[in-house]
Design a protein around this motif. Structure first.
Motif, short mmCIF file in Angstrom:
data_model
loop_
_atom_site.label_atom_id
_atom_site.label_comp_id
_atom_site.label_asym_id
_atom_site.label_seq_id
_atom_site.Cartn_x
_atom_site.Cartn_y
_atom_site.Cartn_z
N ALA A 1 0.87 -1.17 0.00
CA ALA A 1 0.00 0.00 0.00
C ALA A 1 0.91 1.22 0.00
CB ALA A 1 -0.91 0.01 1.22
N VAL A 2 0.51 2.24 -0.72
CA VAL A 2 1.31 3.45 -0.81
C VAL A 2 0.46 4.64 -0.37
CG1 VAL A 2 0.76 3.86 -3.26
CG2 VAL A 2 2.88 4.76 -2.33
N ARG A 3 1.12 5.59 0.25
CA ARG A 3 0.45 6.82 0.68
C ARG A 3 0.85 7.92 -0.28
NH1 ARG A 3 1.94 9.15 6.48
NH2 ARG A 3 3.91 9.44 5.41
N ILE A 4 -0.15 8.50 -0.94
CA ILE A 4 0.12 9.57 -1.89
C ILE A 4 -0.71 10.79 -1.53
CG2 ILE A 4 0.73 7.99 -3.76
CD1 ILE A 4 -2.08 8.56 -4.95
N GLY B 1 8.89 2.24 4.27
CA GLY B 1 7.83 1.62 5.06
C GLY B 1 8.30 1.06 6.38
N GLY B 2 9.26 1.71 7.01
CA GLY B 2 9.74 1.27 8.31
C GLY B 2 10.74 0.13 8.26
N ALA C 1 10.08 11.75 1.06
CA ALA C 1 10.48 11.05 2.29
C ALA C 1 9.24 10.62 3.08
CB ALA C 1 11.39 11.93 3.14
N ARG C 2 8.24 11.48 3.13
CA ARG C 2 7.00 11.12 3.85
C ARG C 2 6.25 10.01 3.13
NH1 ARG C 2 3.68 16.16 5.26
NH2 ARG C 2 2.50 14.62 6.45
N MET C 3 6.29 10.00 1.80
CA MET C 3 5.66 8.92 1.06
C MET C 3 6.37 7.60 1.35
SD MET C 3 4.88 10.88 -2.52
CE MET C 3 3.95 9.57 -3.29
#
Length: 150
Positions: free
Chosen positions: A17-20, A91-92, A140-142
């Motif tokens: 899953a990606v955060r955009i 992703g950590g 970087a936040r993505m």
């Protein structure tokens, strides 16, 4: 940088899953660019940046740093220079960050590829921009919001 509203896009077929940013749209992969592309994202109102997610099988024991080094020659052949490969995360998870840029006619297209290996599969969040100073924090936040699922 202004506050960003996020949307989470899940791709269970490829295991992530990606955060955009909200408002960016999802586009089909360009398999002529790479057979490992799974999706592209971009801001329809601002073509100065885009993101591609790659997923591919890797040889057991291969590290993200090794993969970044293996990608460099193909990017060099496409005209990219100014390479920098460092340890980073996606992703950590521990991984690699490959940065480079292509310069043409007074313009720059900067690339940041966040790479992680999970078992026999690698994932890469490939971020491109013509405004790297403005987009560094966004990308970087993505990368922080990227999730392996399934």
């Amino acid at each position: 940088m202004q506050s960003t509203e996020w949307q989470r896009v899940e791709n269970p077929d490829f295991g992530y899953a990606v955060r955009i940013p909200r408002g960016w749209d999802e586009r089909p992969p360009n398999l002529k660019n790479s057979p490992w592309e799974t999706v592209r994202f971009g801001d329809p109102a601002d073509r100065r940046h885009s993101v591609i997610v790659f997923r591919q099988a890797v040889r057991p024991g291969r590290s993200a740093l090794e993969l970044a080094e293996l990608v460099q020659p193909s990017l060099e052949s496409a005209g990219f220079t100014d390479f920098e490969i460092t340890e980073s995360g996606l992703g950590g998870k521990s991984g690699a960050l490959l940065r480079c840029a292509r310069h043409d006619a007074g313009r720059t297209w900067a690339v940041s590829e966040y790479i992680v290996v999970e078992g026999k599969v690698s994932f890469c969040l490939g971020c491109g921009t013509s405004i790297p100073d403005e987009d560094e924090t966004l990308f970087a936040r993505m990368a922080e919001g990227f999730e392996l699922i399934g």
